[in-house]
Design a protein around this motif. Structure first.
Motif, PDB file in Angstrom:
ATOM      1  N   GLU A  54       0.848  -1.188   0.000  1.00 27.05           N
ATOM      2  CA  GLU A  54       0.000   0.000   0.000  1.00 27.05           C
ATOM      3  C   GLU A  54       0.887   1.243   0.000  1.00 27.05           C
ATOM      4  N   ALA A  55       0.500   2.193  -0.780  1.00 20.99           N
ATOM      5  CA  ALA A  55       1.258   3.437  -0.855  1.00 20.99           C
ATOM      6  C   ALA A  55       1.033   4.251   0.418  1.00 20.99           C
ATOM      7  N   ALA A  56       2.078   4.939   0.827  1.00 19.94           N
ATOM      8  CA  ALA A  56       1.966   5.782   2.011  1.00 19.94           C
ATOM      9  C   ALA A  56       0.993   6.925   1.711  1.00 19.94           C
ATOM     10  N   PRO A  57       0.188   7.292   2.701  1.00 15.02           N
ATOM     11  CA  PRO A  57      -0.760   8.379   2.447  1.00 15.02           C
ATOM     12  C   PRO A  57      -0.018   9.688   2.158  1.00 15.02           C
ATOM     13  N   VAL A  58      -0.569  10.474   1.296  1.00 13.93           N
ATOM     14  CA  VAL A  58       0.040  11.751   0.937  1.00 13.93           C
ATOM     15  C   VAL A  58      -0.211  12.734   2.078  1.00 13.93           C
ATOM     16  N   ARG A  59       0.885  13.344   2.523  1.00 14.56           N
ATOM     17  CA  ARG A  59       0.752  14.293   3.635  1.00 14.56           C
ATOM     18  C   ARG A  59       0.470  15.688   3.098  1.00 14.56           C
ATOM     19  N   THR A  60      -0.279  16.386   3.854  1.00 11.85           N
ATOM     20  CA  THR A  60      -0.602  17.760   3.473  1.00 11.85           C
ATOM     21  C   THR A  60       0.577  18.660   3.831  1.00 11.85           C
ATOM     22  N   PRO A  61       0.675  19.815   3.221  1.00 14.23           N
ATOM     23  CA  PRO A  61       1.774  20.731   3.559  1.00 14.23           C
ATOM     24  C   PRO A  61       1.783  21.104   5.045  1.00 14.23           C
ATOM     25  N   GLU A  62       0.613  21.161   5.673  1.00 11.72           N
ATOM     26  CA  GLU A  62       0.581  21.493   7.103  1.00 11.72           C
ATOM     27  C   GLU A  62       1.221  20.390   7.928  1.00 11.72           C
ATOM     28  N   GLU A  63       0.939  19.116   7.597  1.00 11.72           N
ATOM     29  CA  GLU A  63       1.531  17.998   8.335  1.00 11.72           C
ATOM     30  C   GLU A  63       3.053  17.976   8.154  1.00 11.72           C
ATOM     31  N   VAL A  64       3.514  18.251   6.943  1.00  8.29           N
ATOM     32  CA  VAL A  64       4.956  18.297   6.685  1.00  8.29           C
ATOM     33  C   VAL A  64       5.604  19.387   7.520  1.00  8.29           C
ATOM     34  N   GLN A  65       4.971  20.569   7.593  1.00 12.06           N
ATOM     35  CA  GLN A  65       5.522  21.674   8.378  1.00 12.06           C
ATOM     36  C   GLN A  65       5.564  21.310   9.859  1.00 12.06           C
ATOM     37  N   ILE A  66       4.533  20.651  10.357  1.00 13.24           N
ATOM     38  CA  ILE A  66       4.506  20.255  11.774  1.00 13.24           C
ATOM     39  C   ILE A  66       5.638  19.274  12.074  1.00 13.24           C
ATOM     40  N   GLU A  67       5.851  18.278  11.188  1.00  9.35           N
ATOM     41  CA  GLU A  67       6.927  17.307  11.401  1.00  9.35           C
ATOM     42  C   GLU A  67       8.300  17.972  11.345  1.00  9.35           C
ATOM     43  N   GLU A  68       8.485  18.915  10.423  1.00  6.21           N
ATOM     44  CA  GLU A  68       9.772  19.608  10.332  1.00  6.21           C
ATOM     45  C   GLU A  68      10.023  20.461  11.571  1.00  6.21           C
ATOM     46  N   ASP A  69       8.985  21.127  12.077  1.00  7.30           N
ATOM     47  CA  ASP A  69       9.147  21.929  13.297  1.00  7.30           C
ATOM     48  C   ASP A  69       9.462  21.035  14.485  1.00  7.30           C
ATOM     49  N   ALA A  70       8.802  19.892  14.571  1.00 11.16           N
ATOM     50  CA  ALA A  70       9.045  18.977  15.692  1.00 11.16           C
ATOM     51  C   ALA A  70      10.470  18.441  15.627  1.00 11.16           C
ATOM     52  N   ALA A  71      10.952  18.132  14.433  1.00 11.15           N
ATOM     53  CA  ALA A  71      12.320  17.620  14.302  1.00 11.15           C
ATOM     54  C   ALA A  71      13.332  18.710  14.656  1.00 11.15           C
ATOM     55  N   ALA A  72      13.064  19.940  14.296  1.00 11.74           N
ATOM     56  CA  ALA A  72      14.001  21.029  14.573  1.00 11.74           C
ATOM     57  C   ALA A  72      14.096  21.308  16.061  1.00 11.74           C
ATOM     58  N   THR A  73      13.018  21.126  16.804  1.00  8.33           N
ATOM     59  CA  THR A  73      13.032  21.421  18.244  1.00  8.33           C
ATOM     60  C   THR A  73      13.316  20.187  19.082  1.00  8.33           C
ATOM     61  N   GLY A  74      13.513  19.028  18.457  1.00  4.26           N
ATOM     62  CA  GLY A  74      13.832  17.815  19.213  1.00  4.26           C
ATOM     63  C   GLY A  74      12.625  17.171  19.842  1.00  4.26           C
ATOM     64  N   MET A  75      11.457  17.383  19.313  1.00  2.44           N
ATOM     65  CA  MET A  75      10.243  16.825  19.892  1.00  2.44           C
ATOM     66  C   MET A  75       9.761  15.596  19.093  1.00  2.44           C
ATOM     67  N   THR A  76      10.701  14.794  18.650  1.00  2.00           N
ATOM     68  CA  THR A  76      10.312  13.645  17.833  1.00  2.00           C
ATOM     69  C   THR A  76      10.268  12.353  18.616  1.00  2.00           C
ATOM     70  N   THR A  77      10.550  12.384  19.915  1.00  3.37           N
ATOM     71  CA  THR A  77      10.539  11.165  20.712  1.00  3.37           C
ATOM     72  C   THR A  77       9.107  10.681  20.875  1.00  3.37           C
ATOM     73  N   VAL A  78       8.910   9.411  20.615  1.00 10.31           N
ATOM     74  CA  VAL A  78       7.579   8.810  20.747  1.00 10.31           C
ATOM     75  C   VAL A  78       7.569   8.045  22.053  1.00 10.31           C
ATOM     76  N   GLU A  79       6.566   8.313  22.874  1.00  8.97           N
ATOM     77  CA  GLU A  79       6.433   7.615  24.143  1.00  8.97           C
ATOM     78  C   GLU A  79       5.982   6.184  23.877  1.00  8.97           C
TER      79      GLU A  79
END
Length: 91
Positions: free
Chosen positions: A58-83
């Motif tokens: 199955e193809a990965a779902p296409v992310r919206t530009p807002e979701e991409v921006q949120i992931e990039e901001d989270a990676a830049a601030t170090g908030m990518t740890t998943v509990e």
């Protein structure tokens, strides 16, 4: 002088002996033909059944530009740890 003549005579004798041996071994004769190799037929192998094709990926779902921006901001601030998921209580 006699030694020189004996050396020359022995060298001639060695050459003549080598020629006689080469004629006796017949190095100049054509080679004898070898018999053709026998071909042995092997029984036919049973047909190979191909394994079933893997299920389609199955193809990965296409992310919206807002979701991409949120992931990039989270990676830049170090908030990518998943509990980790809490383990279910055992009875």
């Amino acid at each position: 002088m006699l030694k020189t003549v004996l050396w020359i005579a022995s060298a001639c004798a060695a050459v003549l002996l080598a020629l006689a041996v080469s004629r006796w071994l017949q190095f100049d004769a054509p080679a004898e033909p070898r018999p053709a190799p026998q071909i042995i037929e092997e029984p036919a192998a049973p047909p190979v059944v191909a394994p079933p094709p893997p299920p389609p990926v199955e193809a990965a779902p296409v992310r919206t530009p807002e979701e991409v921006q949120i992931e990039e901001d989270a990676a830049a601030t170090g908030m990518t740890t998943v509990e980790p998921e809490p383990s279910p209580p055992s009875n």
